[in-house]
Design an enzyme around this catalytic site. Structure first.
Site, mmCIF file in Angstrom:
data_model
loop_
_atom_site.group_PDB
_atom_site.id
_atom_site.type_symbol
_atom_site.label_atom_id
_atom_site.label_comp_id
_atom_site.label_asym_id
_atom_site.label_seq_id
_atom_site.Cartn_x
_atom_site.Cartn_y
_atom_site.Cartn_z
ATOM 1 N N HIS A 23 1.869 4.524 -2.553
ATOM 2 C CA HIS A 23 1.822 6.058 -2.586
ATOM 3 C C HIS A 23 3.156 6.604 -2.960
ATOM 4 O O HIS A 23 3.424 7.671 -3.343
ATOM 5 C CB HIS A 23 1.666 6.211 -0.704
ATOM 6 C CG HIS A 23 0.166 6.362 -0.581
ATOM 7 N ND1 HIS A 23 -0.661 6.816 -1.020
ATOM 8 C CD2 HIS A 23 -0.423 5.688 0.476
ATOM 9 C CE1 HIS A 23 -1.942 6.549 -0.354
ATOM 10 N NE2 HIS A 23 -1.642 5.979 0.438
ATOM 11 N N GLU A 44 -4.901 7.923 -2.998
ATOM 12 C CA GLU A 44 -5.265 6.518 -2.275
ATOM 13 C C GLU A 44 -5.561 5.674 -3.506
ATOM 14 O O GLU A 44 -5.294 4.470 -3.454
ATOM 15 C CB GLU A 44 -6.459 6.982 -1.368
ATOM 16 C CG GLU A 44 -6.924 5.751 -0.589
ATOM 17 C CD GLU A 44 -5.939 5.569 0.428
ATOM 18 O OE1 GLU A 44 -4.898 6.712 0.759
ATOM 19 O OE2 GLU A 44 -5.874 4.530 1.356
ATOM 20 N N HIS A 103 0.955 -1.349 0.133
ATOM 21 C CA HIS A 103 0.019 -0.036 0.042
ATOM 22 C C HIS A 103 0.917 1.161 -0.021
ATOM 23 O O HIS A 103 0.750 2.302 -0.656
ATOM 24 C CB HIS A 103 -1.007 0.012 1.181
ATOM 25 C CG HIS A 103 -1.733 1.124 1.426
ATOM 26 N ND1 HIS A 103 -3.121 1.237 0.934
ATOM 27 C CD2 HIS A 103 -1.277 2.409 1.815
ATOM 28 C CE1 HIS A 103 -3.794 2.179 1.231
ATOM 29 N NE2 HIS A 103 -2.807 2.920 1.695
ATOM 30 N N GLU A 104 1.764 1.416 0.823
ATOM 31 C CA GLU A 104 2.687 2.613 1.046
ATOM 32 C C GLU A 104 3.638 2.654 -0.314
ATOM 33 O O GLU A 104 3.794 3.816 -0.699
ATOM 34 C CB GLU A 104 3.427 2.489 2.318
ATOM 35 C CG GLU A 104 2.581 2.612 3.549
ATOM 36 C CD GLU A 104 1.766 3.528 3.695
ATOM 37 O OE1 GLU A 104 1.847 4.909 3.152
ATOM 38 O OE2 GLU A 104 0.515 3.565 4.220
HETATM 39 ZN ZN ZN Z 1 -3.167 5.154 2.007
#
Ligand code: ZN
Length: 507
Positions: A274, A300, A270-271
């Protein structure tokens, strides 16, 4: 001074703001990772000092003169038509940021800081005692302050527009309401169908997963996805986050739970999503506010694309599962790839948002969005919030919290005054699904590439279509340019329906 000169001067002034932001970021990163306990007070002073320097630059009256020289105003934030398109895009963001920074009087900003700081500790106590009553007066005060913020920032249709706009620039409450209502109407029956299907066993994901092996596996995944270790690093913090310290210094964190496999690996992916966004801005934008994301929702979309669409996909594990099983033979030795794939995609309506699966997650968000809107339009009073929460939870998720700690008090956001923030999480899922449809039509062998561990074509598609443009487009412009239409829940619902019909063997 002509318009071109004014733009050049505004960009030159951005350079200092850009550097100050990155200095704050390194202090903030250090605070969450390595700062010794006793360093906290001086760190707060250092950060406040940098914030003050930054605020002076953001609100310098000379900026207003420069914007006027470039022809940017209320009716035309992009300035004179003869400027190059990217300069006009820059002016739009600069104009907007100036309005935001100057419309709120200092006394109001100071008041909000003091009220939310007390509210935050009251929320901690209220949650510990599961007593909304203890938090209620603080939230009442926050709602009144937010209404003043909305008035000062300005809006046309709904005070919530002004609050939402702080996190999702240019988004409108009415548009998001239409998309969310539609999404809810189609998600609720899908969740019911899944709940009626035979349950999936995910018990083997809990148990002992040694941290050093989890770390090694997470690093292996990161390297394979294309995370450049020369331009970033992975550390550990209590709450995972991504922060940008420079164009070539983007850092992510994760947390390891020895008793549960999912946290670290999916949190890291997830990170990384980003971080890819932050690492991919056009280098020509460096030093200006165009080297930034469009909105939290678009940010996101990048993390959720990698975490859910890629990382929770079958193809991903057909590539990685053999290596994973070798790392954890005691836990996964007798678990087949198919059993593992189904287990990481288990769907269970639950009370807690941060533990929710990708099917029920958006329902948690829609619940909060509806309540926030009702509070700021005064259709709901703060004292009736716990009951309204229970009702919405029953209707949408089919579960009702027994305690206020597991219901209305579970998130920190309201104690911080962050109304309008929650919707961006759901927007991330919707944009991710809509972009994926376009990506798959450009890369038809998407799954085969993932299965072969070839992530570079996918990352370079995201780079050219999304990351490179930084903050030069609005979310809606980006979505139209990539997919030919504005945001719709169709793509996300189709994605979920197809995936979970297979995972749960629905008919
Ligand atoms: Zn996030």
């Amino acid at each position: 001074m002509n318009a071109e000169q004014a733009v050049a001067e505004l960009k030159a002034r951005d350079r200092e703001i850009y550097l100050l932001n990155h200095c704050s970021a390194i202090l903030g990163w250090d605070q969450e990772t390595y700062l010794p306990e006793k360093g906290v007070d001086e760190r707060a002073e250092q950060l406040a000092f940098l914030r003050k320097l930054n605020h002076e630059r953001e609100t310098d009256p000379a900026v207003a003169d420069l914007l006027a020289s470039a022809g940017a105003d209320d009716g035309n934030p992009m300035g004179v038509a003869s400027l190059p398109p990217l300069d006009r895009a820059f002016l739009r963001v600069r104009w907007r940021d100036y309005q935001h920074a100057t419309r709120l009087p200092t006394e109001l900003v100071v008041k909000i800081a003091s009220v939310t700081s007390k509210a935050r500790s009251a929320w901690v106590d209220a949650r510990r005692d599961s007593s909304f009553k203890k938090f209620q007066p603080h939230l009442e005060e926050i709602v009144e302050l937010l209404l003043e913020v909305a008035d000062r920032l300005g809006y046309v249709d709904h005070p919530y527009d002004a609050l939402l706009d702080q996190y999702e620039p240019w988004a409108k409450t009415a548009e998001i309401t239409a998309v969310f209502d539609d999404l809810r109407a189609r998600l609720v029956p899908l969740v019911r169908r899944i709940c009626d299907a035979p349950p999936i066993d995910a018990s083997f994901l809990s148990g002992k997963f040694p941290v050093d092996k989890q770390r090694a596996f997470s690093e292996r995944v990161l390297a394979k996805l294309g995370f450049e270790t020369g331009r970033g690093r992975l550390d550990v913090s209590e709450h995972p986050f991504t922060t940008t310290l420079g164009l070539d210094d983007v850092r992510i964190t994760t947390r390891f739970n020895e008793q549960f496999f999912n946290s670290a690996v999916f949190g890291t992916i997830h990170e990384a999503g980003h971080a890819f966004y932050e690492m991919g801005f056009n280098r020509d934008f460096a030093g200006t506010r165009l080297a930034d994301s469009i909105s939290l929702g678009i940010h996101e979309s990048q993390s959720r694309f990698w975490e859910n669409v890629v990382g929770r996909g079958r193809a991903f594990w057909s590539h990685f599962y053999p290596a994973l099983r070798d790392q954890f033979p005691e836990r996964l030795g007798s678990v087949s790839e198919e059993e593992f794939y189904r287990a990481i995609n288990i769907v269970e309506p639950s009370l807690i948002r941060v533990e929710a699966d990708e099917v029920t997650y958006c329902l948690h968000i829609i619940l909060r969005f509806n309540l926030e809107k009702a509070l700021v339009s005064r259709a709901l009073s703060v004292k009736d919030l716990p009951e309204a929460w229970r009702e919405q939870s029953r209707e949408m998720l089919g579960v009702v919290p027994e305690t206020e700690a597991d219901g209305v008090l579970q998130d920190i956001h309201w104690s911080m005054g962050a109304f309008g923030y929650f919707p961006t999480y759901a927007l991330g899922n919707l944009y991710a699904a809509q972009f994926t449809t376009a990506l798959k039509s450009d890369i038809p062998d998407f799954d085969a590439k993932i299965g072969a561990g070839e992530f570079a074509p996918i990352l370079s598609w995201l780079r050219s279509k999304i990351h490179l443009h930084g903050n030069s487009k609005t979310a809606n412009e980006l979505c139209e340019d990539i997919t030919g239409s504005s945001l719709s829940s169709d793509f996300f619902v189709e994605y979920l329906t197809e995936k979970y019909t297979d995972v749960y063997g629905l008919r």
